[in-house]
Design a protein around this motif. Structure first.
Motif, PDB file in Angstrom:
ATOM      1  N   PRO A   1       4.444   0.302  36.496  1.00  0.00           N
ATOM      2  CA  PRO A   1       5.219  -1.107  36.580  1.00  0.00           C
ATOM      3  C   PRO A   1       5.270  -1.722  35.375  1.00  0.00           C
ATOM      4  CG  PRO A   1       2.940  -1.452  37.328  1.00  0.00           C
ATOM      5  CD  PRO A   1       2.973  -0.010  37.062  1.00  0.00           C
ATOM      6  N   THR A   2       6.561  -2.425  34.818  1.00  0.00           N
ATOM      7  CA  THR A   2       6.678  -3.108  33.499  1.00  0.00           C
ATOM      8  C   THR A   2       6.081  -4.701  34.133  1.00  0.00           C
ATOM      9  OG1 THR A   2       8.887  -3.623  34.336  1.00  0.00           O
ATOM     10  CG2 THR A   2       8.483  -1.775  32.847  1.00  0.00           C
ATOM     11  N   LEU A   3       5.247  -4.992  33.543  1.00  0.00           N
ATOM     12  CA  LEU A   3       4.461  -6.438  33.878  1.00  0.00           C
ATOM     13  C   LEU A   3       4.647  -7.502  32.707  1.00  0.00           C
ATOM     14  CD1 LEU A   3       1.220  -5.040  35.179  1.00  0.00           C
ATOM     15  CD2 LEU A   3       3.180  -5.552  36.562  1.00  0.00           C
ATOM     16  N   SER A   4       4.950  -7.044  31.481  1.00  0.00           N
ATOM     17  CA  SER A   4       5.155  -8.106  30.677  1.00  0.00           C
ATOM     18  C   SER A   4       6.288  -7.814  29.715  1.00  0.00           C
ATOM     19  CB  SER A   4       3.835  -8.376  29.642  1.00  0.00           C
ATOM     20  OG  SER A   4       3.775  -7.567  28.939  1.00  0.00           O
ATOM     21  N   TRP A   5       6.560  -8.649  28.805  1.00  0.00           N
ATOM     22  CA  TRP A   5       7.629  -8.378  27.816  1.00  0.00           C
ATOM     23  C   TRP A   5       7.413  -7.219  26.814  1.00  0.00           C
ATOM     24  CZ3 TRP A   5      12.661  -8.076  27.129  1.00  0.00           C
ATOM     25  CH2 TRP A   5      13.094  -7.879  25.538  1.00  0.00           C
ATOM     26  N   ALA A   6       6.026  -7.550  26.563  1.00  0.00           N
ATOM     27  CA  ALA A   6       5.464  -6.323  25.607  1.00  0.00           C
ATOM     28  C   ALA A   6       5.785  -4.992  26.103  1.00  0.00           C
ATOM     29  CB  ALA A   6       3.935  -6.470  25.263  1.00  0.00           C
ATOM     30  N   ASP A   7       5.854  -4.671  27.509  1.00  0.00           N
ATOM     31  CA  ASP A   7       6.153  -3.407  28.118  1.00  0.00           C
ATOM     32  C   ASP A   7       7.665  -3.023  27.658  1.00  0.00           C
ATOM     33  OD1 ASP A   7       3.732  -4.227  29.378  1.00  0.00           O
ATOM     34  OD2 ASP A   7       4.493  -3.375  31.343  1.00  0.00           O
ATOM     35  N   MET A   8       8.361  -3.719  27.377  1.00  0.00           N
ATOM     36  CA  MET A   8       9.710  -3.361  26.910  1.00  0.00           C
ATOM     37  C   MET A   8       9.311  -2.534  25.422  1.00  0.00           C
ATOM     38  SD  MET A   8      11.643  -4.235  29.344  1.00  0.00           S
ATOM     39  CE  MET A   8      10.282  -3.660  30.248  1.00  0.00           C
ATOM     40  N   GLY A   9       8.464  -3.162  24.650  1.00  0.00           N
ATOM     41  CA  GLY A   9       8.157  -2.743  23.488  1.00  0.00           C
ATOM     42  C   GLY A   9       7.542  -1.398  23.596  1.00  0.00           C
ATOM     43  N   CYS A  10       6.435  -1.159  24.479  1.00  0.00           N
ATOM     44  CA  CYS A  10       5.835  -0.019  24.809  1.00  0.00           C
ATOM     45  C   CYS A  10       6.892   0.928  25.361  1.00  0.00           C
ATOM     46  CB  CYS A  10       4.853  -0.497  25.822  1.00  0.00           C
ATOM     47  SG  CYS A  10       3.134  -0.850  24.819  1.00  0.00           S
ATOM     48  N   VAL A  11       7.691   0.884  26.192  1.00  0.00           N
ATOM     49  CA  VAL A  11       8.450   1.736  26.811  1.00  0.00           C
ATOM     50  C   VAL A  11       9.233   2.274  25.550  1.00  0.00           C
ATOM     51  CG1 VAL A  11      10.716   2.234  28.062  1.00  0.00           C
ATOM     52  CG2 VAL A  11       8.451   0.743  29.096  1.00  0.00           C
ATOM     53  N   GLY A  12       9.763   1.429  24.890  1.00  0.00           N
ATOM     54  CA  GLY A  12      10.774   1.845  23.654  1.00  0.00           C
ATOM     55  C   GLY A  12       9.787   2.661  22.722  1.00  0.00           C
ATOM     56  N   TRP A  13       8.795   2.278  22.404  1.00  0.00           N
ATOM     57  CA  TRP A  13       8.132   2.891  21.238  1.00  0.00           C
ATOM     58  C   TRP A  13       7.170   4.111  21.659  1.00  0.00           C
ATOM     59  CZ3 TRP A  13       2.339   0.931  20.350  1.00  0.00           C
ATOM     60  CH2 TRP A  13       1.601   1.678  19.284  1.00  0.00           C
ATOM     61  N   LEU A  14       6.667   4.175  22.806  1.00  0.00           N
ATOM     62  CA  LEU A  14       5.841   5.332  23.215  1.00  0.00           C
ATOM     63  C   LEU A  14       6.412   5.997  24.169  1.00  0.00           C
ATOM     64  CD1 LEU A  14       2.296   3.264  24.088  1.00  0.00           C
ATOM     65  CD2 LEU A  14       2.904   4.681  22.056  1.00  0.00           C
ATOM     66  N   VAL A  15       7.195   5.533  25.356  1.00  0.00           N
ATOM     67  CA  VAL A  15       7.762   6.280  26.141  1.00  0.00           C
ATOM     68  C   VAL A  15       9.082   7.083  25.706  1.00  0.00           C
ATOM     69  CG1 VAL A  15       8.957   6.626  28.469  1.00  0.00           C
ATOM     70  CG2 VAL A  15       6.877   4.985  27.941  1.00  0.00           C
ATOM     71  N   ASP A  16       9.890   6.273  24.774  1.00  0.00           N
ATOM     72  CA  ASP A  16      10.989   6.871  24.108  1.00  0.00           C
ATOM     73  C   ASP A  16      10.347   7.737  23.211  1.00  0.00           C
ATOM     74  OD1 ASP A  16      12.638   5.685  25.887  1.00  0.00           O
ATOM     75  OD2 ASP A  16      13.136   4.188  24.862  1.00  0.00           O
ATOM     76  N   GLY A  17       9.401   7.515  22.482  1.00  0.00           N
ATOM     77  CA  GLY A  17       8.750   8.232  21.262  1.00  0.00           C
ATOM     78  C   GLY A  17       8.332   9.550  22.086  1.00  0.00           C
ATOM     79  N   ALA A  18       7.806   9.664  22.972  1.00  0.00           N
ATOM     80  CA  ALA A  18       7.434  10.957  23.797  1.00  0.00           C
ATOM     81  C   ALA A  18       8.717  11.625  24.010  1.00  0.00           C
ATOM     82  CB  ALA A  18       6.483  10.710  24.964  1.00  0.00           C
ATOM     83  N   ALA A  19       9.562  10.896  24.640  1.00  0.00           N
ATOM     84  CA  ALA A  19      10.820  11.601  25.220  1.00  0.00           C
ATOM     85  C   ALA A  19      11.532  12.329  23.962  1.00  0.00           C
ATOM     86  CB  ALA A  19      11.714  10.485  25.898  1.00  0.00           C
ATOM     87  N   ILE A  20      11.440  11.499  22.807  1.00  0.00           N
ATOM     88  CA  ILE A  20      12.196  12.429  21.720  1.00  0.00           C
ATOM     89  C   ILE A  20      11.479  13.489  21.176  1.00  0.00           C
ATOM     90  CG2 ILE A  20      12.688  11.977  19.066  1.00  0.00           C
ATOM     91  CD1 ILE A  20      13.058   9.066  19.642  1.00  0.00           C
ATOM     92  N   LEU A  21      10.125  13.484  21.070  1.00  0.00           N
ATOM     93  CA  LEU A  21       9.415  14.997  21.025  1.00  0.00           C
ATOM     94  C   LEU A  21       9.780  15.677  21.715  1.00  0.00           C
ATOM     95  CD1 LEU A  21       5.801  13.791  19.900  1.00  0.00           C
ATOM     96  CD2 LEU A  21       7.644  14.541  18.334  1.00  0.00           C
TER      97      LEU A  21
END
Lengths: 316, 271
Positions: free
Chosen positions: A116-136
């Protein structure tokens, strides 16, 4: 000539080994075709389902600028879904079939979107970490052996790197902001860190398809190699942000020139893959609902197109 | 990713020539336009990830993004006109429901796809014809914002008109649904061109277009589309008004609760 004595399969492998792209009309082994359909459709579904956890925050984004960037990012994901469904269709499947497989649970999508995305910081984490992992995961796919997939990925990767930067920038703004904002960033990192490590898939020893996919150059690195790269990339970034990665075993290993890190909770990984994550039912439920409730719209569009074509024939 | 148009404050020479009263009136009107685009964009963005087909999910997100871009340009201008140091975000996030000046139409719920299409069609038909006049506005800044938005609104009107036709002409079910949406939403369309006291004053001094001038083109377009869709324009509809004067339907409060959640929970922070 030597090639005349090679089987179709050997010729195919020879092309792969010479890094010649395979195109839709070329002969290919059934298993290669099936593997690609599975992988590309899974990737397309991930884009589609991936719209939901971030879409969840569009109406609540904290500023007009952030709202605009987020909406645009989620829209990009819809676009990626479109190219990828098209790439998969070149292998002889249809979008309807792929969606039916998603909705029945036969086809998978990335498990990360079942968190789940529970806070605004999750938008940061999804971009930074999830998209970061997706890019790799995805950058090597720009050189994958199947032409249409590789070309779609070139476009996808360009946009993903922008997404990752915007995620990092959200995190950076939070970390430079008020104490509540920094706490929000740390709390989100605590929740997203391990699930993003799981995005690279099971350990190599538990990944039976890896060897064949590497041989066909669909895949270019193993799951564990990519996971290590990710940790090596992200730990310094977290330090830069002043955040702590929630793994007490993270430690620079001078001999390996890489970070050591703890063991992923594989029970959780398999539980979420099997449908028991926090949001599996909600995510799939939302997709099925959209599809079912949209049926009359798609039918209307088809009916109108057919009537129109018929009227044109009469007029001509 | 493109930020909304940014203008240097000095770019609008008219600003200095407005009397404080006109400036205040223009501020209120620009705010009304900004609120309108913001609320409709908000509603459209609720579809994101839930559209009937991926292509239309993209189209609605695209329209929402256009409206959001227009919103930002308008709030930025409104903030300058007001001259109290408020920002676009202060104006969007820190006003109460009765201070919002959007017409009732745009705050109506998404309903089914037919409701969304009809709401969009009624708005686009006004928006497009209004912007076409606004590009020649005496206020250069409004004219410049209108010019950018007109290109987008042209596409929006094409999109919503085509969908009204598709749904009207498509299947029995789609015809029945779009007919129902028309019966439901038409009563909100009148407010778009019924001038408020503020709009009348601005029209009198020639700062905003006369709605009577665009009404004929709007009617002509609606008639053409409805005919092609085999639909009938409702007659003798009692038109609901009030939004442009801050008297809203109950829906707006919930929109603002979501929209303003972060700014209200964490006041004064940078995001």
């Amino acid at each position: 000539m030597e090639t005349l004595e090679m089987t179709q399969e050997e010729q195919f492998q020879a092309r792969i080994d010479a890094d010649v792209r395979i195109e839709p009309k070329d002969w290919m082994p059934d298993a290669y075709r099936k593997t690609l359909i599975r992988q590309i459709s899974q990737h397309a579904h991930s884009e589609l389902v991936g719209m939901l956890p971030e879409g969840n925050w569009i109406t609540r984004a904290p500023s007009l600028k952030r709202k605009s960037i987020l909406l645009s990012k989620v829209q990009d994901e819809a676009g990626h879904g479109l190219y990828l469904y098209s790439a998969a269709e070149t292998l002889g499947t249809t979008r309807d079939q792929m969606l039916a497989d998603l909705h029945s649970g036969k086809a998978k999508y990335s498990s990360i979107f079942n968190y789940p995305t529970l806070s605004w910081a999750d938008m940061g984490c999804v971009g930074w970490l999830v998209d970061g992992a997706a890019i790799l995961n995805q950058v090597p796919l720009c050189r994958t052996s199947y032409g249409p997939y590789a070309r779609a990925m070139v476009r996808v990767c360009k946009e993903e790197s922008f997404h990752q930067r915007q995620g990092f920038e959200i995190m950076q703004t939070l970390c430079e902001g008020a104490p509540e904002q920094k706490a929000m960033a740390q709390e989100a990192l605590n929740r997203w860190w391990w699930p993003t490590l799981m995005m690279f898939g099971p350990k190599d020893e538990d990944s039976p398809n890896t060897a064949q996919s590497m041989n066909w150059r669909i895949k270019r690195f193993t799951n564990d190699e990519l996971r290590q790269k990710f940790v090596d990339m992200m730990v310094p970034q977290a330090e830069f942000l002043g955040l702590t990665v929630p793994d007490t075993q993270v430690k620079w290993n001078e001999a390996r020139q890489a970070y050591d890190f703890g063991e992923v909770n594989w029970d959780e990984f398999w539980a979420v893959v099997k449908g028991n994550g926090m949001c599996n039912r909600d995510r799939l439920g939302a997709r099925v609902k959209a599809h079912e409730e949209g049926a009359w719209v798609r039918e209307a569009a088809m009916a109108h197109a057919a009537k129109r074509a018929a009227r044109q024939v009469v007029a001509a | 990713m493109e930020d909304a148009m940014q203008f240097a404050p000095s770019e609008n020479p008219a600003l200095a020539t407005y009397s404080p009263e006109v400036r205040q009136q223009l501020f209120r009107f620009v705010l009304q336009l900004a609120d309108t685009s913001l609320i409709l964009g908000h509603r459209l963005s609720e579809w994101c990830g839930h559209g009937p087909i991926l292509e239309q999910d993209l189209a609605m997100a695209n329209i929402a993004l256009d409206l959001l871009g227009e919103t930002r340009s308008l709030y930025q201008y409104a903030a300058e006109l007001e001259g109290q140091g408020r920002t676009e975000d202060d104006l969007a996030y820190l006003r109460s429901a009765t201070e919002y000046r959007n017409p009732l139409l745009v705050e109506q719920p998404n309903g089914d796809f037919a409701d969304t299409v009809v709401r969009q069609f009624l708005f686009d038909n006004f928006h497009y014809h209004f912007l076409k006049q606004l590009v020649n506005n005496a206020d250069e800044r409004l004219a410049a914002i209108a010019e950018k938005s007109l290109k987008e609104a042209t596409y929006h009107l094409k999109w919503s008109s085509e969908w009204v036709i598709r749904l009207g002409d498509g299947t029995e079910e789609s015809h029945r649904r779009v007919e129902k949406s028309i019966a439901e939403l038409w009563r909100f369309s009148g407010e778009l061109t019924i001038p408020t006291a503020l709009e009348k004053e601005l029209q009198t001094i020639g700062l905003i277009p006369e709605y009577a001038d665009i009404q004929a083109s709007m009617t002509a377009h609606a008639e053409r589309v409805m005919e092609e869709a085999s639909l009938v324009i409702p007659q003798q509809v009692f038109m609901l008004t009030g939004g442009k004067d801050g008297r809203h339907t109950e829906h707006l409060g919930y929109i603002l609760t979501e929209l303003q959640y972060m700014q209200r929970t964490y006041p004064g922070m940078t995001w």
